[in-house]
Motif scaffolding. Sequence first.
Motif, PDB file in Angstrom:
ATOM      1  N   TYR A 128      -5.047   6.529  -1.579  1.00 41.35           N
ATOM      2  CA  TYR A 128      -4.351   5.298  -1.224  1.00 41.35           C
ATOM      3  C   TYR A 128      -4.355   4.338  -2.418  1.00 41.35           C
ATOM      4  CZ  TYR A 128      -3.950   6.650   3.638  1.00 41.35           C
ATOM      5  OH  TYR A 128      -3.595   7.298   4.798  1.00 41.35           O
TER       6      TYR A 128
ATOM      7  N   ARG B  65       0.488   5.816  -0.473  1.00 40.45           N
ATOM      8  CA  ARG B  65      -0.475   6.925  -0.460  1.00 40.45           C
ATOM      9  C   ARG B  65       0.168   8.178  -1.012  1.00 40.45           C
ATOM     10  NH1 ARG B  65      -1.037   7.837   6.116  1.00 40.45           N
ATOM     11  NH2 ARG B  65       1.032   8.767   6.458  1.00 40.45           N
TER      12      ARG B  65
ATOM     13  N   TRP C 113       0.851  -1.188   0.000  1.00 36.80           N
ATOM     14  CA  TRP C 113       0.000   0.000   0.000  1.00 36.80           C
ATOM     15  C   TRP C 113       0.890   1.243   0.000  1.00 36.80           C
ATOM     16  CZ3 TRP C 113      -5.195  -0.037  -0.547  1.00 36.80           C
ATOM     17  CH2 TRP C 113      -5.873  -1.232  -0.287  1.00 36.80           C
TER      18      TRP C 113
END
Length: 115
Positions: free
Chosen positions: A93, A38, A36
């Motif tokens: 995100y 962002r 992940w």
Amino acid sequence: QVQLVESGGGLVQAGGSLRLSCAASRSLRSIDTMGWYREAPGKQREFVAISISGGIATYAGSVKGRFTMSRDNAGNTMYLQMNSLKPEDTAVYYCNAYSDSVWSWGQGTQVTVSS
């Protein structure tokens, strides 16, 4: 190349929680590394969490202890549980995956944390 679709973003008050999902176009068993990232307005995309070979996830210092990454290796979905959200967590995100020597990215999901 694997296709990725994020969902679960939204508007939440500081201290609240959200769970993001990342649906892959094939089983996560065939994907080695997933993560992940962002991107906040006016800032570069930054690392949030990563899981290599389905092992224990590693987190950025700014989210450690608040965010938890998990993978449904029997299926095709990865998650990011975000607790104790702060205004500085506001960003788009993105999930990503490394498979067949190629990095793939989703389109992103917006998370906005109000103070």
